[in-house]
Write an enzyme that holds these catalytic residues in place. Structure first.
Site, short mmCIF file in Angstrom:
data_model
loop_
_atom_site.label_atom_id
_atom_site.label_comp_id
_atom_site.label_asym_id
_atom_site.label_seq_id
_atom_site.Cartn_x
_atom_site.Cartn_y
_atom_site.Cartn_z
N GLY A 14 0.76 -1.42 -0.07
CA GLY A 14 0.13 -0.11 0.10
C GLY A 14 0.80 1.26 0.11
N VAL A 16 1.01 3.73 2.17
CA VAL A 16 1.79 3.87 3.66
C VAL A 16 3.06 2.93 3.72
CG1 VAL A 16 1.46 4.10 6.09
CG2 VAL A 16 -0.11 5.20 4.56
N GLY A 17 2.61 1.50 3.59
CA GLY A 17 3.50 0.69 3.89
C GLY A 17 4.76 0.65 2.90
N TYR A 137 -14.94 2.44 9.15
CA TYR A 137 -13.40 2.39 9.16
C TYR A 137 -13.03 3.08 10.43
CZ TYR A 137 -8.90 3.90 7.76
OH TYR A 137 -7.24 3.96 7.59
N LYS A 141 -10.44 1.39 13.50
CA LYS A 141 -9.25 2.06 13.96
C LYS A 141 -9.32 2.43 15.33
CE LYS A 141 -7.09 1.73 10.27
NZ LYS A 141 -5.67 0.89 10.12
N LEU A 167 -3.58 11.58 3.33
CA LEU A 167 -2.30 11.33 2.88
C LEU A 167 -2.37 11.51 1.44
CD1 LEU A 167 -1.32 8.37 5.21
CD2 LEU A 167 -0.40 10.81 5.48
N ASP A 270 -20.44 15.72 0.91
CA ASP A 270 -19.41 16.70 1.32
C ASP A 270 -18.37 15.87 2.15
OD1 ASP A 270 -19.17 19.00 -0.13
OD2 ASP A 270 -20.51 20.03 1.27
P1 GDP Z 1 -12.58 12.36 3.27
O1 GDP Z 1 -11.30 13.27 3.46
O2 GDP Z 1 -12.56 11.15 4.35
O3 GDP Z 1 -13.80 12.86 3.22
O4 GDP Z 1 -12.28 11.49 1.84
P2 GDP Z 1 -11.89 12.13 0.29
O5 GDP Z 1 -10.27 11.99 0.28
O6 GDP Z 1 -12.32 11.08 -0.63
O7 GDP Z 1 -12.14 13.38 0.13
C1 GDP Z 1 -13.69 13.77 -0.07
C2 GDP Z 1 -13.75 15.28 -0.01
O8 GDP Z 1 -13.52 15.59 -1.46
C3 GDP Z 1 -15.59 15.46 -0.11
O9 GDP Z 1 -15.53 16.75 0.38
C4 GDP Z 1 -15.80 15.17 -1.32
O10 GDP Z 1 -17.09 15.87 -1.82
C5 GDP Z 1 -14.48 15.97 -2.14
N1 GDP Z 1 -14.49 15.65 -3.46
C6 GDP Z 1 -14.40 16.32 -4.61
N2 GDP Z 1 -14.41 15.67 -5.57
C7 GDP Z 1 -14.02 14.51 -5.58
C8 GDP Z 1 -13.80 13.18 -6.05
O11 GDP Z 1 -13.63 13.02 -7.49
N3 GDP Z 1 -13.18 11.91 -5.36
C9 GDP Z 1 -13.26 12.15 -3.95
N4 GDP Z 1 -13.12 11.01 -3.29
N5 GDP Z 1 -13.91 13.23 -3.49
C10 GDP Z 1 -14.08 14.35 -4.11
#
Ligand code: GDP
Length: 315
Positions: A14, A16-17, A137, A141, A167, A270
């Site tokens: 992965g 991180v690993g 998740y 954790k 990350l 969001d």
């Molecule tokens: P989180 O930080 O655990 O919520 O997870 P993510 O790394 O998937 O980030 C999600 C945030 O990015 C949310 O606010 C999403 O609405 C926004 N976002 C915007 N476009 C994208 C996309 O194409 N993929 C993902 N995964 N998130 C998106």
């Protein structure tokens, strides 16, 4: 931790690993033990116990997990809870049973309550309800870090945890539906640029705030706490800088040279409004990040292009 110690890195394929393995080798730790998923199923307690008893590592770094972005997590909270709980319980409990003296457990700052005070201090843990999109998740954790804490207290084992913020970097997952926001945006903008697409569709409103840390900075932090005699039970790790998703999108758009217009798909979630971790504890101990977001992004976009051209990428 000594240079001759046998160190097991769970999850070495992965992001991180693999960064931990690179950092260990660069620092002169040569005796690193790894197993692929085919060789060792971390969901199987008996297999994990037999592995520890046969290999007898001095140190274990638990970087194995089922991970994914907001899309993957919110669609499968049950799977994220089950697999991550099993991995945590097996890798930590069986290590203790087999006499492994030192263990570092990795998680994520999504263990903290959805509406935790910002920046989020370690002691915000379990003070109010979790964010629903990645509750499975987070629960797994939290169990893992608590198991480390209990074992340390009850058996005197130096088992401790580090919770990184969002990350990114070398070896990330570029899957559009399941990846985290930063790699997904790199892929979306690069694809739109190459296809001369009129628009790029991003998720949510663009207003949530997120903090990003390059995985090489995290790997350095892992070594840093492992080299401490008496590390804290739980320590946050982040860059200390946050950006809105819209700002992140604009940075990546500029870096990739994509001319498409950004549209926001508000049918997508969001997630948590803000997730900035308080890094004063790890900074007071002497660690600080070295790779700023602009530098890390440039490197990651360049690596994405090379990986795509050579077919050496997780899509
Ligand atoms: P989180 O930080 O655990 O919520 O997870 P993510 O790394 O998937 O980030 C999600 C945030 O990015 C949310 O606010 C999403 O609405 C926004 N976002 C915007 N476009 C994208 C996309 O194409 N993929 C993902 N995964 N998130 C998106």
């Amino acid at each position: 931790m000594n240079k001759t110690d046998k160190i097991f890195v769970a999850g070495h394929r992965g992001m991180v690993g693999s960064a931990c393995v690179r950092a260990l080798k660069a620092a002169g730790y040569e005796n690193v033990v790894v197993r692929t998923h085919q060789e060792l199923d971390l969901l199987d307690p008996k297999a994990v116990r037999e592995f520890y008893e046969a290999e007898r590592p001095d140190v274990a770094i638990i970087a194995a997990a089922r991970v994914g972005g907001i899309g993957a997590n919110s669609a499968a909270n049950s799977l994220f809870l089950y697999e991550n709980e099993m991995i945590a319980m097996n890798t930590v409990w069986q290590a203790a049973e087999a006499g492994v003296k030192r263990l570092l457990f990795l998680g994520s700052t999504c263990i903290y309550p959805r509406l935790a005070p910002q920046p989020i201090p370690e002691d915000a843990l379990l003070t109010s309800a979790l964010e629903k999109t990645n509750e499975g998740y987070a629960l797994a954790k939290i169990s893992g870090l608590k198991l480390c804490e209990f074992l340390r207290r009850e058996r005197g084992l130096c088992y401790h945890s580090l919770m990184p913020t969002n990350l990114y970097g070398t070896g990330d997952n570029y899957d559009i539906e399941h990846g985290h926001v930063l790699p997904t945006l790199i892929r979306k903008f690069e694809t739109a640029r190459m296809e001369h697409a009129p628009t790029v569709s991003l998720w949510g409103s663009g207003s949530p705030l997120r903090e990003f840390l390059h995985v090489d900075d995290l790997a350095a932090a892992c070594l840093f706490v492992l080299e401490m005699e008496n590390p804290p039970d739980l320590v946050n790790c982040g860059s200390g800088r946050e950006v809105t998703i819209r700002q992140l999108a604009e940075m990546i758009q500029e870096m990739t040279g994509c001319k498409s217009i950004i549209t926001w798909d508000r049918t997508k979630p969001d997630g948590t409004p803000r997730k900035l971790c308080d890094t004063s504890l790890i900074r007071s101990l002497g660690w600080s990040p070295k790779i700023d977001l602009a530098t890390g992004l440039r490197r990651t976009v360049d690596e994405y292009r090379v990986a795509l051209a050579t077919g050496n990428i997780r899509l």
